[in-house]
Design a protein around this motif. Sequence first.
Motif, mmCIF file in Angstrom:
data_model
loop_
_atom_site.group_PDB
_atom_site.id
_atom_site.type_symbol
_atom_site.label_atom_id
_atom_site.label_comp_id
_atom_site.label_asym_id
_atom_site.label_seq_id
_atom_site.Cartn_x
_atom_site.Cartn_y
_atom_site.Cartn_z
ATOM 1 N N GLY A 113 0.819 -1.204 0.000
ATOM 2 C CA GLY A 113 0.000 0.000 0.000
ATOM 3 C C GLY A 113 0.851 1.252 0.000
ATOM 4 O O GLY A 113 1.687 1.441 -0.870
ATOM 5 N N GLU A 114 0.669 2.096 0.980
ATOM 6 C CA GLU A 114 1.369 3.377 1.050
ATOM 7 C C GLU A 114 2.816 3.234 1.511
ATOM 8 O O GLU A 114 3.606 4.144 1.340
ATOM 9 N N LEU A 115 3.163 2.108 2.109
ATOM 10 C CA LEU A 115 4.516 1.923 2.614
ATOM 11 C C LEU A 115 5.412 1.370 1.518
ATOM 12 O O LEU A 115 5.140 0.302 0.969
ATOM 13 N N PRO A 116 6.486 2.062 1.165
ATOM 14 C CA PRO A 116 7.387 1.546 0.131
ATOM 15 C C PRO A 116 8.204 0.377 0.659
ATOM 16 O O PRO A 116 8.568 0.339 1.831
ATOM 17 N N LEU A 117 8.458 -0.582 -0.198
ATOM 18 C CA LEU A 117 9.308 -1.713 0.154
ATOM 19 C C LEU A 117 10.693 -1.480 -0.429
ATOM 20 O O LEU A 117 10.829 -1.125 -1.587
ATOM 21 N N PHE A 118 11.720 -1.696 0.363
ATOM 22 C CA PHE A 118 13.088 -1.522 -0.100
ATOM 23 C C PHE A 118 13.842 -2.840 0.044
ATOM 24 O O PHE A 118 13.629 -3.584 0.994
ATOM 25 N N GLY A 119 14.713 -3.117 -0.892
ATOM 26 C CA GLY A 119 15.547 -4.302 -0.811
ATOM 27 C C GLY A 119 14.868 -5.588 -1.230
ATOM 28 O O GLY A 119 15.356 -6.665 -0.916
ATOM 29 N N VAL A 120 13.754 -5.508 -1.931
ATOM 30 C CA VAL A 120 13.065 -6.731 -2.354
ATOM 31 C C VAL A 120 13.308 -7.054 -3.824
ATOM 32 O O VAL A 120 12.916 -8.113 -4.290
ATOM 33 N N VAL A 121 13.956 -6.161 -4.558
ATOM 34 C CA VAL A 121 14.171 -6.365 -5.988
ATOM 35 C C VAL A 121 15.604 -6.839 -6.227
ATOM 36 O O VAL A 121 16.557 -6.205 -5.786
ATOM 37 N N ALA A 122 15.730 -7.954 -6.930
ATOM 38 C CA ALA A 122 17.037 -8.499 -7.276
ATOM 39 C C ALA A 122 17.162 -8.554 -8.793
ATOM 40 O O ALA A 122 16.213 -8.906 -9.495
ATOM 41 N N VAL A 123 18.335 -8.194 -9.302
ATOM 42 C CA VAL A 123 18.617 -8.255 -10.734
ATOM 43 C C VAL A 123 19.227 -9.626 -11.012
ATOM 44 O O VAL A 123 20.269 -9.980 -10.453
ATOM 45 N N CYS A 124 18.562 -10.399 -11.865
ATOM 46 C CA CYS A 124 18.987 -11.768 -12.155
ATOM 47 C C CYS A 124 19.330 -11.917 -13.637
ATOM 48 O O CYS A 124 18.692 -11.304 -14.488
ATOM 49 N N VAL A 125 20.327 -12.753 -13.912
ATOM 50 C CA VAL A 125 20.752 -13.038 -15.286
ATOM 51 C C VAL A 125 20.944 -14.544 -15.435
ATOM 52 O O VAL A 125 21.090 -15.249 -14.434
ATOM 53 N N PRO A 126 20.961 -15.052 -16.674
ATOM 54 C CA PRO A 126 21.238 -16.469 -16.875
ATOM 55 C C PRO A 126 22.627 -16.827 -16.333
ATOM 56 O O PRO A 126 23.544 -15.996 -16.329
ATOM 57 N N GLU A 127 22.774 -18.049 -15.886
ATOM 58 C CA GLU A 127 24.028 -18.502 -15.276
ATOM 59 C C GLU A 127 25.236 -18.265 -16.174
ATOM 60 O O GLU A 127 26.295 -17.851 -15.708
ATOM 61 N N GLY A 128 25.088 -18.474 -17.471
ATOM 62 C CA GLY A 128 26.195 -18.304 -18.403
ATOM 63 C C GLY A 128 26.669 -16.860 -18.558
ATOM 64 O O GLY A 128 27.775 -16.609 -19.016
ATOM 65 N N ALA A 129 25.841 -15.909 -18.168
ATOM 66 C CA ALA A 129 26.185 -14.492 -18.293
ATOM 67 C C ALA A 129 26.580 -13.872 -16.961
ATOM 68 O O ALA A 129 26.836 -12.672 -16.888
ATOM 69 N N GLN A 130 26.667 -14.679 -15.916
ATOM 70 C CA GLN A 130 26.903 -14.156 -14.575
ATOM 71 C C GLN A 130 28.215 -13.378 -14.469
ATOM 72 O O GLN A 130 28.235 -12.269 -13.939
ATOM 73 N N ALA A 131 29.300 -13.916 -14.963
ATOM 74 C CA ALA A 131 30.604 -13.250 -14.833
ATOM 75 C C ALA A 131 30.607 -11.901 -15.543
ATOM 76 O O ALA A 131 31.065 -10.893 -14.984
ATOM 77 N N GLN A 132 30.089 -11.863 -16.763
ATOM 78 C CA GLN A 132 30.042 -10.610 -17.510
ATOM 79 C C GLN A 132 29.127 -9.600 -16.827
ATOM 80 O O GLN A 132 29.445 -8.421 -16.741
#
Length: 79
Positions: A39-58
């Motif tokens: 609702g009115e309360l913002p959530l922080f720290g719940v979003v993670a940026v994910c990539v395929p395993e093969g692209a992790q290092a790059q």
Amino acid sequence: MRVVYQAAHLIDAHLVKHALEELGIPVFLRGEALVGGMGELPLFGVVAVCVPEGAQAQAEACVRALGLGEPAAARPAED
């Protein structure tokens, strides 16, 4: 999918997402739909940026190059 960046907020996540997509790396934002779910309360720290395993290092190298999360004093001075 591998988490390469734990975003502080949605804008932070999208900045990283766009940088990775510029390199041709597919990106999934885990938790994006949860932001604002309290609702009115913002959530922080719940979003993670994910990539395929093969692209992790790059992707991790790209995130490091962005310098997000570093104190301003640790970044090189810009002329």
